[in-house]
Design a protein around this motif. Structure first.
Motif, PDB file in Angstrom:
ATOM      1  N   ASP A 458       0.819  -1.211   0.000  1.00 40.77           N
ATOM      2  CA  ASP A 458       0.000   0.000   0.000  1.00 40.77           C
ATOM      3  C   ASP A 458       0.854   1.264   0.000  1.00 40.77           C
ATOM      4  O   ASP A 458       0.467   2.284  -0.565  1.00 40.77           O
ATOM      5  CB  ASP A 458      -0.933   0.012   1.215  1.00 40.77           C
ATOM      6  N   GLY A 461       1.624   3.085  -3.358  1.00 45.00           N
ATOM      7  CA  GLY A 461       0.656   3.914  -4.063  1.00 45.00           C
ATOM      8  C   GLY A 461       0.220   3.318  -5.394  1.00 45.00           C
ATOM      9  O   GLY A 461       0.501   2.160  -5.710  1.00 45.00           O
ATOM     10  N   ALA A 462      -0.488   4.125  -6.183  1.00 43.95           N
ATOM     11  CA  ALA A 462      -1.041   3.649  -7.458  1.00 43.95           C
ATOM     12  C   ALA A 462       0.070   3.229  -8.407  1.00 43.95           C
ATOM     13  O   ALA A 462       1.164   3.800  -8.411  1.00 43.95           O
ATOM     14  CB  ALA A 462      -1.893   4.740  -8.087  1.00 43.95           C
ATOM     15  N   ARG A 464       1.604   0.279  -8.391  1.00 46.45           N
ATOM     16  CA  ARG A 464       2.606  -0.408  -7.574  1.00 46.45           C
ATOM     17  C   ARG A 464       3.253  -1.594  -8.295  1.00 46.45           C
ATOM     18  O   ARG A 464       2.579  -2.338  -9.001  1.00 46.45           O
ATOM     19  CB  ARG A 464       1.946  -0.926  -6.288  1.00 46.45           C
ATOM     20  N   GLN A 497     -12.128  -1.708  -8.493  1.00 44.26           N
ATOM     21  CA  GLN A 497     -10.713  -1.834  -8.171  1.00 44.26           C
ATOM     22  C   GLN A 497     -10.082  -2.897  -9.087  1.00 44.26           C
ATOM     23  O   GLN A 497     -10.773  -3.775  -9.603  1.00 44.26           O
ATOM     24  CB  GLN A 497     -10.540  -2.247  -6.701  1.00 44.26           C
ATOM     25  N   GLN A 574       0.191   1.573 -15.725  1.00 44.66           N
ATOM     26  CA  GLN A 574      -0.729   1.642 -14.590  1.00 44.66           C
ATOM     27  C   GLN A 574      -1.069   0.270 -14.026  1.00 44.66           C
ATOM     28  O   GLN A 574      -1.719   0.170 -12.981  1.00 44.66           O
ATOM     29  CB  GLN A 574      -2.022   2.342 -15.018  1.00 44.66           C
ATOM     30  N   GLU A 576      -0.611  -2.882 -11.958  1.00 43.14           N
ATOM     31  CA  GLU A 576       0.144  -3.188 -10.737  1.00 43.14           C
ATOM     32  C   GLU A 576       0.593  -4.650 -10.770  1.00 43.14           C
ATOM     33  O   GLU A 576      -0.193  -5.537 -11.131  1.00 43.14           O
ATOM     34  CB  GLU A 576      -0.712  -2.891  -9.510  1.00 43.14           C
TER      35      GLU A 576
END
Length: 614
Positions: A458, A461-462, A464, A497, A574, A576
């Motif tokens: 976490d 952040g975005a 990851r 999500q 973008q 993850e």
């Protein structure tokens, strides 16, 4: 400790001691026995499939031939009309054990001059009624799955209607009848009333358990209380007899460590409900039930109308029944029940969770989306259409059932989990510019005891990206799956999500295959996701990739795999990603992953091993 078990979700076995017989059992049996077309269209988790199984068993003991098919098992993604009709016929053939008497493939092509609906009609007339001399009932479950098909199947319902119309001229059709089960209104399934079987059929209402009907549930409660009747009544006061919730509360009571104090049954059950059902309900809703109701309220094309009607019911303590389309659809959410000519909130649990505050807040957000097309701050699943939501939910359930329930929970069952030490390895990855963490002078930094992998993830952040390193047997895969479990819990509460999906890199074939192409293929072969949907998810960066086994990639292409992953990160920045590898195999590579961070799982200390063996 008792071995008695209540069943929470799923279809109950024929001999299940917790199956509750209701008025619907009697009405369905009687209707089908005299040849009526009967349908049970109700909200989810009301016991429809269990009712079907029980009724089939009773009718079969009386010499009636029964076929049971589940339309959801046929599938609805990338299936053609021909495949669908052929699969329906094949399911009936399988259920009736007619393979030795009927060759579907040959028969199907012999009648290729007929439409699919005509072939289905011909199959009933020339195969079913010719090969089976007894009375026949075809039970069709999950009928609402046709709503996800990309084509119309009105001819399917027309054929069933025609079987009843033919009774006047052909006595053989009097031996045949059908029964449907699902979550839909008749008008959802077919709008042409002249062709619909529903207007000549009999709807069976499936209601909640009454106190008298629910008496078989007392058996398990008697092991926890000197007054199990009072416990059962307290449970029903909260659930309103809703089958799933009633079974779940009985099971929670059975598993509770404490004995239920005599005279305090009401207070004890209330505390149980608030602690294990209502508080943090989204994370405790397992198997999923409350979230299904929420999503049916929010994801309907008429969501705004349904929510306004639900709000009115909450405010007025009941709305007069009119049987219009909004009322019928709202009842199918499961939140509402018809009582004495009025629609009311089904039970206290729903009324507490989907409260006035909840509905007021949701309506504010819905109206923002409706009027301004602005981003939704809460209940963001509204931004997805029903099919998108269903596709995401199916994939999420498959990942959870296989990797979390099937691998993680199975491997840890009955075992004490040792807390593994975590250590940052700042020099293990080639970080993109501007993403360095503090304390660069210390490339190996031990993290505080109790640090969870999700906490470090976490912090990134975005967008990851994380590398998990460890020795053989150090718990890399377990750590990855624990992360998957935590991420899945979040996504279940908000399907907008990224969807966590576990893959194993060992199947990557080398430079000729991009990571994007490999992912689409893996989604298709491992998770049965169509390649069209898989490509869209990759392009839209909807997935959170959990990639195990970098060290399991063939040694001669392992460097290429690292390069391919780095290239994928450049193209899909973008998305993850988490990658796992044995540390020695990773350190032997000349290339490094261009990830934001790396975590090393520390070997167990001698003290930890000794403590575990005590």
């Amino acid at each position: 400790m008792t071995n008695y078990q209540y069943q929470v979700g799923g279809c109950l076995a024929v001999d299940s001691p917790t199956y509750i017989k209701r008025q619907a059992d009697i009405e369905l049996y009687r209707g089908l026995k005299v040849g009526e077309f009967c349908y049970v269209l109700n909200s989810r988790q009301m016991g429809k499939s269990s009712l079907r199984i029980q009724t089939m068993e009773v009718l079969q003991t009386e010499g009636i031939v029964c076929a049971g098919i589940d339309l959801s098992a046929i599938g609805n993604l990338d299936i053609t009309p021909e495949q669908w009709y052929a699969s329906v016929i094949d399911s009936i053939v399988s259920s009736l054990d007619l393979y030795n008497s009927f060759d579907l493939t040959t028969w199907w092509f012999e009648h290729n001059n007929l439409s699919y609906g005509q072939r289905f009609s011909k199959f009933i007339q020339s195969i079913i009624l010719k090969l089976i001399p007894q009375k026949i009932i075809i039970f069709i479950d999950e009928i609402d799955s046709i709503l996800s098909l990309k084509f119309q199947v009105d001819d399917f319902f027309t054929v069933i209607r025609s079987c009843y119309d033919k009774r006047a001229q052909n006595q053989e059709y009097k031996r045949l009848t059908f029964s449907f089960f699902g979550v839909a209104t008749p008008s959802d399934l077919i709008q042409d009333k002249l062709r619909s079987p529903f207007n000549i059929g009999r709807g069976i209402e499936l209601t909640g358990f009454t106190f008298t009907e629910a008496q078989p549930l007392v058996t398990g409660l008697a092991t926890k209380s000197t007054n199990p009747q009072a416990v059962l009544q307290a449970i029903l006061n909260w659930t309103g007899g809703q089958p799933f919730l009633t079974q779940k509360l009985c099971q929670l009571a059975l598993r509770a460590e404490s004995f239920i104090p005599t005279g305090k049954e009401k207070e004890w059950v209330e505390d149980l409900v608030k602690t294990l059902i209502i508080n943090n309900w989204e994370s405790q809703d397992e198997p999923q039930h409350l979230r299904t109701i929420r999503d049916r309220l929010l994801l309907s094309e008429r969501s705004h109308r349904l929510l306004l009607l639900y709000q009115k019911i909450l405010q007025t303590k009941g709305v007069k029944v009119h049987q219009n389309s909004e009322q019928l659809e709202l009842r199918l959410t499961g939140a509402i029940v018809q009582q004495r000519g009025k629609l009311k909130v089904y039970n206290r649990i729903y009324e507490t969770i989907f409260s006035r505050n909840w509905i007021n807040n949701v309506l504010v957000e819905v109206e923002k989306v409706k009027d301004n097309n602005s981003p939704l701050k809460s209940d963001a699943n509204l931004s997805m259409n029903r099919q998108e939501y269903r596709n995401c939910q199916i994939l999420l359930n498959k990942v959870k059932n296989y990797w979390v329930k099937g691998v993680l929970e199975t491997s840890l069952h009955g075992k004490v989990l040792i807390e593994l030490g975590l250590e940052e390895r700042k020099n293990a990855v080639n970080r993109p510019w501007g993403l360095l963490w503090e304390d660069l002078g210390n490339p190996q930094q031990e993290l505080p005891p109790g640090t969870r992998i999700i906490d470090k993830f976490d912090e990134l952040g975005a967008g990851r990206t994380l590398l998990i390193l460890g020795e053989p047997g150090s718990g890399k895969t377990t750590t990855l799956l624990e992360l998957a479990r935590d991420l899945i819990n979040r996504t279940e509460a908000d399907l907008t999500q990224p969807i966590p999906v576990v893959f194993n890199l060992s199947s990557w074939e080398g430079k000729k295959q991009t990571i994007a192409d490999w992912l689409v293929l893996e989604l298709h072969t491992k998770y049965q996701v169509s390649q069209q949907i898989g490509k869209a998810w990759i392009q839209e960066q909807r997935l959170l990739l959990l990639l195990d086994g970098l060290d399991e990639v063939s040694r001669d292409i392992r460097e290429n795999c690292v390069d391919a992953l780095n290239k994928f990160c450049q193209e899909y920045g973008q998305t993850e990603i988490v990658v796992c590898s044995r540390i020695r195999d990773y350190e032997a590579l000349s290339s490094q992953l261009k990830f934001q961070a790396a975590i090393y799982l520390q070997p167990l200390s001698l003290e930890q091993i000794q403590e575990y063996l005590k």
